[in-house]
Design a protein around this motif. Structure first.
Motif, short mmCIF file in Angstrom:
data_model
loop_
_atom_site.label_atom_id
_atom_site.label_comp_id
_atom_site.label_asym_id
_atom_site.label_seq_id
_atom_site.Cartn_x
_atom_site.Cartn_y
_atom_site.Cartn_z
N GLN A 47 0.82 -1.21 0.00
CA GLN A 47 0.00 0.00 0.00
C GLN A 47 0.86 1.26 0.00
OE1 GLN A 47 -3.01 -0.10 3.05
NE2 GLN A 47 -3.31 2.10 3.03
N LEU A 48 1.87 1.30 0.85
CA LEU A 48 2.69 2.50 0.98
C LEU A 48 3.60 2.70 -0.23
CD1 LEU A 48 3.55 2.34 4.77
CD2 LEU A 48 2.15 4.05 3.62
N VAL A 49 4.20 1.62 -0.72
CA VAL A 49 5.10 1.76 -1.87
C VAL A 49 4.35 2.21 -3.11
CG1 VAL A 49 6.64 0.53 -3.45
CG2 VAL A 49 6.78 0.10 -0.99
N LEU A 50 3.23 1.56 -3.42
CA LEU A 50 2.49 1.92 -4.63
C LEU A 50 1.94 3.34 -4.54
CD1 LEU A 50 0.60 -1.36 -5.56
CD2 LEU A 50 2.78 -0.50 -6.42
N SER A 51 1.52 3.74 -3.36
CA SER A 51 1.03 5.11 -3.22
C SER A 51 2.16 6.13 -3.44
CB SER A 51 0.43 5.31 -1.82
OG SER A 51 0.04 6.65 -1.63
N ALA A 52 3.34 5.83 -2.91
CA ALA A 52 4.46 6.77 -3.03
C ALA A 52 4.90 6.97 -4.47
CB ALA A 52 5.64 6.28 -2.19
N GLY A 57 -3.73 1.01 -6.74
CA GLY A 57 -4.74 0.30 -7.51
C GLY A 57 -4.19 -0.41 -8.73
N PHE A 58 -2.89 -0.28 -9.00
CA PHE A 58 -2.29 -0.93 -10.17
C PHE A 58 -2.00 -2.37 -9.82
CE2 PHE A 58 -0.62 0.06 -14.30
CZ PHE A 58 0.28 -0.94 -14.57
N THR A 59 -2.52 -3.31 -10.61
CA THR A 59 -2.43 -4.73 -10.24
C THR A 59 -1.59 -5.58 -11.19
OG1 THR A 59 -4.49 -5.17 -11.42
CG2 THR A 59 -4.66 -4.67 -9.06
N HIS A 60 -1.07 -5.02 -12.27
CA HIS A 60 -0.29 -5.83 -13.20
C HIS A 60 0.99 -6.31 -12.52
CE1 HIS A 60 2.07 -7.10 -16.66
NE2 HIS A 60 0.96 -7.03 -17.39
N PRO A 61 1.26 -7.61 -12.50
CA PRO A 61 2.41 -8.12 -11.76
C PRO A 61 3.75 -7.60 -12.27
CG PRO A 61 1.45 -9.85 -13.14
CD PRO A 61 0.48 -8.70 -13.14
N GLY A 62 3.80 -7.20 -13.54
CA GLY A 62 5.06 -6.70 -14.08
C GLY A 62 5.57 -5.45 -13.39
#
Length: 301
Positions: A47-52, A57-62
């Protein structure tokens, strides 16, 4: 975190995956408490990394193998430090929470959305609600998440959001605007029903303050970061709920439904009101302490 340590980390950690793993390890080492949308260190780090890096909300594993720029690395490490040193919920750092698969703005003026009532909303309050309500009240609305989710579930309903806190209502009004629901959802500053005189509803939903004094004193630091007015409710946690039960029937239409979360104070409530035929909801996804009463049950007690 010392400067040389941070510089070394930024050199050794390169990808989103690296920072998620590092964050989860730090959170476990720091023995953080998880209970505001996540229940483990890994999900909190995600949660914290993706927000930063603006990928909430991005779910593509790549994306896990994407490399971070130096400013992005600094933002991630700042969020980790804030989470650990200040013990505040991650949602206050990201200014974002999910409820009923909807996005909400949150900050320290409101509780972090996490009520099991979300499951009831998704089910349309079946089987207790026989037809879609025209008028819905979210009492003690905070961020507005419950009422706004009800507005999505019941697209013809007029929804009122009420709270005693003017600060909380600023957040709720922001979320009303963000969801473009201003024509159907209105916010009211109200101490219980005082600011809703003459209004009646087919459905009243409330996640009020219900934590008793003993539990409040023992809560982890993450909960103490939230507004106490939204948590504590007297020695047994029922000060607000008693008032609500005394007045709710006067604000429910015939056949109307009252849905209230009281959490760990459920036992004390049953002991205090042996005459009320509470229906206690069982949740598939966890959670407890939510009761349902009809207007007729309230009025007849």
């Amino acid at each position: 975190m010392q400067h040389y340590q941070r510089a070394q980390l930024c050199a050794e950690l390169t990808s989103i995956r690296d920072f998620i793993r590092f964050g989860a390890s730090r959170f476990n080492q720091a023995q953080l408490y998880f209970g505001h949308g996540t229940d483990n260190a890994w999900d909190e780090a995600v949660q914290l990394v993706l927000s930063a890096v603006h990928l909430t909300g991005f779910t593509h594993p790549g994306v896990l193998d994407a490399r971070l720029t130096q400013p992005e690395k600094e933002r991630v490490l700042d969020s980790f430090d804030q989470r650990i040193e200040q013990r505040i919920p991650a949602a206050y750092i990201t200014r974002h929470a999910r409820f009923c698969d909807l996005d909400f703005y949150v900050d320290e003026r409101v509780l972090v959305p996490r009520s099991p009532i979300a499951e009831l909303i998704e089910q349309g309050f079946a089987p207790w609600l026989s037809e879609e309500p025209e008028y819905v009240l979210d009492l003690c609305t905070g961020s507005g998440c419950i009422g706004i989710a009800c507005a999505y579930r019941f697209p013809e309903a007029q929804v009122a959001l009420s709270d005693i806190s003017a600060d909380a209502l600023e957040v709720a009004r922001r979320n009303i605007a963000d969801h473009d629901l201003g024509e159907r959802v209105m916010a009211y500053e109200s101490d219980l029903f005082a600011g809703l005189a003459g209004q009646c509803f087919d459905l009243i939903v409330s996640n009020p303050p219900y934590v008793d004094a003993e539990d409040l004193a023992q809560m982890p630091a993450e909960y103490r970061a939230e507004p106490e007015i939204g948590l504590g409710s007297g020695a047994d946690g029922l000060a607000f709920t008693r008032q609500l039960l005394a007045e709710a029937a006067n604000h429910l239409n015939d056949g109307g439904l009252l849905v209230v979360e009281v959490g760990n104070s459920a036992g004390a409530l049953v002991e205090s009101y042996p005459q009320l035929p509470f229906t206690w909801v069982e949740f598939a996804r966890g959670g407890h302490g939510v009761f349902i009463l009809t207007r007729e049950q309230l009025a007849g007690a």
